[in-house]
Design a protein around this motif. Structure first.
Motif, short mmCIF file in Angstrom:
data_model
loop_
_atom_site.label_atom_id
_atom_site.label_comp_id
_atom_site.label_asym_id
_atom_site.label_seq_id
_atom_site.Cartn_x
_atom_site.Cartn_y
_atom_site.Cartn_z
N PRO A 21 1.27 -1.17 -0.04
CA PRO A 21 0.60 -0.46 0.48
C PRO A 21 0.85 1.20 0.26
O PRO A 21 1.80 1.13 0.44
N GLN A 22 0.33 2.08 -0.86
CA GLN A 22 1.55 3.49 -0.52
C GLN A 22 0.23 4.61 0.26
O GLN A 22 -1.07 4.86 0.65
N PRO A 23 0.92 5.68 0.59
CA PRO A 23 0.68 6.38 1.53
C PRO A 23 -0.99 8.20 0.48
O PRO A 23 -0.07 7.79 -0.79
N ALA A 24 -1.40 7.89 1.43
CA ALA A 24 -2.17 8.92 0.26
C ALA A 24 -1.74 10.14 0.81
O ALA A 24 -0.93 10.29 1.32
N PRO A 25 -2.58 11.26 -0.63
CA PRO A 25 -1.69 12.62 -0.61
C PRO A 25 -1.78 12.96 0.58
O PRO A 25 -3.30 13.24 0.59
N GLY A 26 -0.37 13.67 1.42
CA GLY A 26 -0.61 14.78 2.39
C GLY A 26 -0.66 14.43 3.58
O GLY A 26 -0.84 14.80 4.57
N THR A 27 -0.71 12.64 4.34
CA THR A 27 -1.04 11.67 5.38
C THR A 27 -0.77 10.81 4.59
O THR A 27 -1.01 9.75 4.11
N LEU B 86 -3.96 5.21 4.00
CA LEU B 86 -2.88 4.43 2.93
C LEU B 86 -3.51 3.56 1.16
O LEU B 86 -4.89 3.97 2.12
N HIS B 87 -3.40 3.82 0.36
CA HIS B 87 -4.18 3.04 -0.66
C HIS B 87 -3.68 1.98 -1.77
O HIS B 87 -2.50 1.77 -1.39
N VAL B 88 -3.95 1.23 -1.62
CA VAL B 88 -3.95 0.49 -2.69
C VAL B 88 -4.32 -0.07 -3.61
O VAL B 88 -5.68 -0.43 -3.63
N ARG B 89 -3.70 -0.90 -5.06
CA ARG B 89 -5.23 -1.53 -6.30
C ARG B 89 -4.98 -3.08 -6.16
O ARG B 89 -3.52 -3.45 -6.09
N THR B 90 -6.26 -3.09 -5.93
CA THR B 90 -5.32 -5.20 -5.98
C THR B 90 -6.58 -5.23 -7.31
O THR B 90 -7.83 -5.79 -6.71
N GLY B 91 -6.61 -5.27 -8.59
CA GLY B 91 -7.63 -5.82 -9.52
C GLY B 91 -8.49 -4.71 -9.42
O GLY B 91 -8.24 -4.05 -9.62
N ALA B 92 -9.55 -5.51 -8.99
CA ALA B 92 -10.96 -4.46 -9.79
C ALA B 92 -11.27 -3.06 -8.44
O ALA B 92 -12.32 -2.86 -8.58
N VAL B 93 -10.75 -3.80 -7.20
CA VAL B 93 -10.71 -3.21 -6.28
C VAL B 93 -9.49 -2.29 -5.69
O VAL B 93 -8.64 -2.03 -6.06
N ALA B 94 -10.28 -0.43 -5.37
CA ALA B 94 -9.35 0.07 -4.53
C ALA B 94 -9.87 0.46 -3.37
O ALA B 94 -10.60 0.49 -2.48
N ARG B 95 -8.74 -0.23 -2.46
CA ARG B 95 -8.81 -0.32 -0.89
C ARG B 95 -7.92 1.13 -0.16
O ARG B 95 -6.85 1.68 -0.76
N ILE B 96 -9.01 1.86 0.97
CA ILE B 96 -8.45 2.30 2.07
C ILE B 96 -8.21 2.27 3.23
O ILE B 96 -9.41 1.06 3.41
#
Length: 342
Positions: free
Chosen positions: A8-14, A18-28
């Motif tokens: 996962p990668q940090p979101a912009p600004g904080t 974290l966010h990560v793309r796994t196929g068709a799903v985007a995860r917060i």
């Protein structure tokens, strides 16, 4: 939890989202585990930005909201910071305005949102989960809107759902701030299905493959709260908070009397305002209407209510001995309640 270990990668600004793309799903992934992922203003702004980014991305079919660590999805909002802003005379409403805008975005989001309500889900945590398309509790879930103990009220649009719970179950939860398990959360409309916490990776894989959630879990686990409907519906009827607490205190049921004791510990003004807000929410057609009301109540209770004292007693000094503006619910006037609604 294992689901975070997928680059996962940090979101912009904080880095606390974290966010990560796994196929068709985007995860917060809320990433403040030492604070049970309690929301700060930068976290709220980051979540909102991610939702905006994915809304028109055709490769994203589903968005999930999860919490880092083993303790829970989210323990609430950073009310200590809001109190600090209010005492300093700065913009104490910036946090609440941004939070309620995020809640509204989630309630009207154009794509399915799946909330993993594992562990503690309270206050602002209910706000990030309760308006998702699929709300999944687990055997570890502890769900609550405990705001009356800090001189506040069940905000984040929660009164839209609580006012529509069967009988007076929502009134009981809103006024006392009681913590419930998964079955009760489903029974009151705060969740949809209970799964085993270990099933989450399997469900993520299904969503990543572009499919719907597999039919796992239980949509109707046992609800202790539902079994108490007789005294709850009897005692919490009506619009008079003082009458409600007296009925509870004088009821032959031990649990009813216990609820009465709890209400006597809460901010009298907050309890009375919460009841009025809940009854008004029952007549509102949209979540946005309730959130607009929340913004008004929040400003009033932060500046003219017991919020600063309640947060001090529970979260700052932690002496658990708040000095409320009113000694008893019976001392709160109707005019004082109405003033909270503008």
């Amino acid at each position: 939890m294992d689901s975070i270990a997928q680059d996962p990668q940090p979101a912009p600004g904080t880095e606390e989202v974290l966010h990560v793309r796994t196929g068709a799903v985007a995860r917060i992934i809320l990433n403040r585990p030492r604070a049970i992922n309690a929301l700060t203003l930068p976290m709220i702004e980051a979540i909102s930005a991610l939702l905006n980014t994915w809304a028109d991305d055709t490769s994203v079919q589903t968005v999930t909201i999860e919490g880092a660590g083993e303790r829970g999805l989210c323990a609430g909002g950073d009310v200590v910071a809001a109190r600090r802003e209010a005492l300093a005379g700065t913009d104490h409403m910036a946090f609440f305005a941004a939070e309620y805008a995020m809640n509204s975005r989630l309630a009207s989001y154009p794509k399915p949102v799946v909330a993993f309500m594992d562990g503690i889900v309270m206050g602002g945590g209910v706000g990030v989960a309760a308006f998702a398309r699929q709300r999944l509790v687990t055997e570890r879930s502890k769900v609550a809107m405990p705001e009356t103990i800090i001189g506040f009220f069940p905000d984040v649009g929660a009164m839209y759902l609580l006012s529509r719970a069967p009988g007076e179950l929502g009134t009981h939860l809103a006024l006392t701030g009681a913590t419930v398990r998964g079955g009760d959360a489903i029974a009151t409309g705060l969740a949809d299905r209970q799964i085993d916490s270990g099933q989450w990776p399997e469900l993520l894989n299904a969503l990543a493959d572009g499919g719907p959630l597999p039919p796992v879990g239980d949509t109707a686990p046992s609800s202790e709260l539902s079994d108490q409907r007789s005294w709850i519906d009897e005692c919490y009827a009506g619009d008079d908070a003082a009458a409600i607490v007296r009925r509870l205190e004088n009821h032959p049921n031990e649990q009813a009397r216990g609820a009465g004791e709890i209400l006597r510990q809460r901010s009298p003004l907050s309890v009375a305002v919460t009841l009025e807000g809940l009854r008004r929410a029952a007549t509102m057609e949209t979540v946005q209407e309730v959130l607009d009301q929340d913004l008004q109540i929040a400003d009033h209770l932060v500046t003219k209510g017991d919020f600063a004292e309640g947060v001090r007693a529970q979260l700052v000094d932690k002496d658990r001995s708040p000095k409320w503006k009113h000694a008893r619910l019976e001392d709160v006037t109707r005019d004082e309640v109405i003033a909270a609604f503008g």
